[in-house]
Design an enzyme around this catalytic site. Structure first.
Site, short mmCIF file in Angstrom:
data_model
loop_
_atom_site.label_atom_id
_atom_site.label_comp_id
_atom_site.label_asym_id
_atom_site.label_seq_id
_atom_site.Cartn_x
_atom_site.Cartn_y
_atom_site.Cartn_z
N HIS A 18 -6.93 -4.68 -0.76
CA HIS A 18 -6.33 -5.66 -0.89
C HIS A 18 -7.26 -6.51 -2.28
CE1 HIS A 18 -6.00 -4.96 3.11
NE2 HIS A 18 -4.89 -5.13 3.08
N HIS A 70 0.78 -0.95 0.02
CA HIS A 70 -0.08 -0.13 -0.06
C HIS A 70 0.96 1.35 0.22
CE1 HIS A 70 -3.19 -2.76 0.93
NE2 HIS A 70 -2.54 -3.21 1.93
#
Ligand SMILES: Nc1ncnc2c1ncn2[C@@H]1O[C@H](COP(=O)(O)OP(=O)(O)O)[C@@H](O)[C@H]1O
Ligand SMILES: Nc1ncnc2c1ncn2[C@@H]1O[C@H](COP(=O)(O)OP(=O)(O)O)[C@@H](O)[C@H]1O
Ligand SMILES: [Mg+2]
Ligand SMILES: [Mg+2]
Ligand SMILES: [Mg+2]
Ligand SMILES: [Mg+2]
Lengths: 202, 330, 330, 202
Positions: B218, B56
């Site tokens: 995700h 991320h």
């Protein structure tokens, strides 16, 4: 249930067998997690139980309780994700409830595991029917009253029975209805724990 | 799937080596996977620690520095870090005034941070935790693990970081962080799935002409899949969902966040549409940030986060920050 | 190919509207496609103007602000802007101390900027131009249009921008810019082709298991195509080519630049390998910048740029800069 | 060569015809540019000549020279890329050399274009054989000495003849050897200029 006493070595062999099984089944676990999770359960379990096997081989603890708490600590320290703390807690709590005895009976193990499984539900705010590892752990521990083999069968059935369930906990819960029709990866790995236990006890 | 990597097993460690080489103002423990400010612990300051799965970036390691986080713990790709990392980070940054854990609401993160808090408290460190759950794509009910933490995390880390920098005590920094969480809502869309190094193939199937509305960072599935929409339509949809839930009474901070593979050219175009919708809805905009901040590896798509702010939160937003990923005023 | 856009025809205008909404410190003329600092013209300062085809964001519009560019002119995607834009930008930013055009070496950019210089000079504006040609993938000979301008542009705009901010006169700012060009070398690789909104399909074919070594930022072909390499091997290859040409005698600034779709996680991992090679070659590294700065829409891949610097250039590199895309020290 | 005098209207019709042709051939031009350039030559020419047609329709200049300089200015202001300044210069320089005459002969146009083409080579530092628009412009202008139709044919042949050439200028030059075997997009659009001229003169 047999009266055979289970020593530290038995527990080391059990967890080492789990490591082997997890290694063999890693791809399948990840595949299952890919459908309703984030495709890492296999590698998470592999990483964790490899560390457990290494730690237990390097310095085998003297008591069943110590084997399990050591293993649980390893899982917590190496897995991450949801399964790390949950399996770590399972083994640690079970180990703690076995205390410092050099050998334990199967009944004592079952009592310990009952406490361990309860701790998992507490930590995860989860219960059977949520489509989690509990759906294999709970029936497995119950069937331990009969035999190791019965426990293996019951947990395997519990894992299979997660297929039609709609997930309420963990990553799969984001899928809502769409989680139906897939087997829970954590329940599947839980069944491996009991399969290894039965194999080592044979 | 081609990647700019050596082998899948070392991506996180390799990235940390690179972070260390580029940022001498950070102390990067590649082995233990802990990133802290070089000047930590900062005397008299509450410390902020966050962490989560890798993939991320720049979240969270790129947000370590004056005005934001004191420490960050990167896990494996898309896998929560382990408690030992967080406890280690807490010990490294605690000046005796306590540590705030900023936790994105995923089961793994929640459990590992909870255990870390126990470990740290065993060491005599005062710990508070705030759970970020800004993703309105997930219904928060007893039937889910609750709303996910996504773009709002940046607002929490920045604003609570500024409050900590000002010398507020732990309970108040925690309260500020909680206020930011309550004021933040996000919604994400995916135009393509991401590929994790370990798996090597896309984490979900998205047919050519469709997009996933409400996707997680995700690659978790969203609310629905639709035929491809224009950026204007996407902005309408996303802000509908957000505004219905947030009902802002104050000006908002806007984060138009890229998921990783969407060109900045498109992100800016999308943010023009976001502004159009907010103008139409008469929601005053205080500040806008456009860029790749809370990514999902090579996913194409974006998310919008709104955070309604009073004068105090806005002042902390504007306060100086100096990190690899976010920097202004100093 | 899915894109986060309305229609291909308006991507540049849409992005400029978004830039304007997010950056009140910029004056964005969406119609004329000119971006200038709000405080332009800055009294007593030489002004810097750059521009080029869109699709390389944050270059150049994201580099407008104190310490870097005074104005930027975005063209259509991958198409040089027109002279009118540049002349308009020059008129908007000239404080009477002259304007430096920073031009990337592509035939279109060179010709349009040359015409713009004539137009601006007709208006009584003093104009100097510097040509950035740092891409060592292209042989600079009478048989090519010469080396392309890529990542080195960021170094030129930052360092010459700082020199201008310090009050240097036009000839000296120009000389500084030229020194940076002479000190900079880049090499890029593509793991995937980019897709322009107008064409809607990849600009070139790259087979699944191969990478393009020496690619340009418009997807221009490189030196050769090879089976996929590790990030370590790519770093070895790229720096071999760069160092052979640059033969640095001074410490270097390192830019590890993402082409657009490569995750920051991978870029940091790659920059670890870049540092390894530089350490092995005993090239001292002064500063490292890692991120998406000179992109090629949604191309996956990266480029490395080295710029060797003496104390003066390094001081200008470290000087405060406050733009949408690059910010520090203020 | 005919002695017919060409007035402003003729030049407006010529450039409007170019706009139509370019529109029709835009995809092909972009396709050619896709092979050895950056896939924008078609849209560049479309944007430019659409602006030319609009400007000439809105306020038709009074002389051939003014038509061409206006058109050239439009190209420069709207195209960008390499082709904008080059084609813009071609028309502007040609227009300038025609001066303020209300009508010009074909010979005068040829002389004007000769100057215009020379200016292109000067601006682009290029010459025939470099695989650029010059490879169609130069033979086209030469053949104008014979007829408009001959010019169209010659420039078309010039464009075709770029196929085996290795590019030395523009974006295609980055390809080196690999530019061989592709027709130059700019030479192709140049041939359209002469095709439109012949059509309008018929
Ligand atoms: N709250 C919970 N209680 C019990 N088990 C859970 C809970 N959340 C998740 N799990 C189990 O964890 C498994 C996923 O583990 P893993 O993939 O390793 O972690 P993560 O979801 O963080 O990627 C699920 O399949 C489920 O069995
Ligand atoms: N130096 C030059 N001299 C003459 N013509 C050139 C030169 N460079 C490029 N061209 C012409 O321009 C054409 C490309 O135009 P276009 O695609 O519109 O611009 P760009 O190359 O900037 O994308 C080439 O096919 C070639 O004919
Ligand atoms: Mg998982
Ligand atoms: Mg995970
Ligand atoms: Mg072009
Ligand atoms: Mg072109």
């Amino acid at each position: 249930m047999s009266e055979a006493n289970l020593d530290a070595d038995f527990f080391v062999r059990w967890l080492t067998a789990v490591a082997g099984l997890v290694d063999r089944e890693a791809e399948r676990l990840t595949e299952l997690d890919s459908a309703i999770g984030d495709a890492d359960h296999g590698s998470n379990m592999q990483r964790g139980f490899a560390a457990v096997a290494t730690a237990l081989t390097a310095a085998p603890p003297a008591t069943p309780g110590a084997v399990l708490t050591t293993a649980g600590r390893q899982l917590i320290s190496t897995v991450g994700g949801a399964s790390g703390p949950l399996y770590g807690t399972l083994l640690r709590r079970t180990g703690k409830s076995l205390g410092g005895a050099p050998q334990v009976t199967a009944a004592e193990l079952r009592a310990g595991l009952t406490a361990g499984v309860a701790a998992v539900g507490e930590l995860g705010c989860s219960q059977t029917g949520d489509k989690t590892m509990l759906d294999a752990l709970v029936p497995g521990v119950e069937a331990l009253a009969t035999s190791f083999d019965a426990a293996a069968t019951a947990s395997e059935e519990g894992a299979l029975a997660t297929v039609p369930i709609r997930a309420k906990k963990g990553r799969a819960s984001y899928l809502g209805e769409r989680s139906i029709g897939h087997q829970d990866p954590g329940a599947t790995s839980s069944a491996l724990l009991f399969a290894a236990l039965a194999a080592v006890a044979r | 799937m081609k990647m700019l990597i050596n082998v899948a097993e070392t991506v996180v460690a390799d990235a940390l080596r690179g972070l260390a080489a580029a940022h001498p103002e950070l102390v990067v423990d590649v082995e233990q996977r802990v990133v802290v400010r070089r000047d930590a612990p900062v005397e008299g300051k509450v410390a902020l620690v966050s962490g989560g799965g890798s993939g991320h970036e720049p979240l969270h390691g790129g947000f370590v520095g004056p005005g934001m986080l004191d420490g960050a713990c990167p896990g494996e790709v898309f896998t929560s870090p382990v408690p030992d990392q967080m406890a280690r980070a807490a010990a490294a940054v605690d000046s005796g005034h306590g540590v705030l854990f900023v936790v994105k609401n995923y089961t793994g993160d929640v459990l590992n941070f909870r255990m870390a808090a126990e470990l740290a408290e065993d060491e005599g460190i005062q710990v508070a935790s705030v759970l970020v759950n800004d993703d309105v794509a997930v219904t928060d009910s007893t039937f889910t693990a609750g709303r996910r933490g996504t773009g709002g995390t940046l607002f929490v880390e920045k604003i609570a970081g500024a409050a900590a920098e000002e010398g507020l005590p732990l309970e108040r920094v925690e309260a500020v962080a909680r206020r930011v969480v309550e004021s933040s809502r996000s919604f994400g869309v995916a135009l393509s799935a991401c590929t994790t190094p370990a798996k090597g193939s896309p984490t979900f199937d998205l047919p050519p002409g469709e997009l996933e509305l409400g996707v997680g960072i995700h690659g978790e599935p969203g609310r629905e899949r639709r035929p491809m929409m224009t950026s204007g339509e996407i902005a309408d949809y996303a802000l509908d969902v957000i505004l219905e839930d947030l009902q802002p009474r104050l000006p908002v901070l806007v984060l138009v966040n890229g998921m990783g593979a969407t060109p900045l050219l498109e992100l800016y175009g999308f943010s023009a549409e976001v502004r159009r919708v907010l103008d139409e809805r008469e929601v005053p905009v205080a500040r806008t940030l456009v860029g790749n901040y809370v990514t999902s590896l090579d996913m194409a798509g974006c998310s919008v986060t709104l955070c309604q702010v009073d004068g105090e939160l806005l002042r902390w937003w504007d306060a100086p920050v100096s990190t690899a990923g976010l920097r202004w005023g100093c």
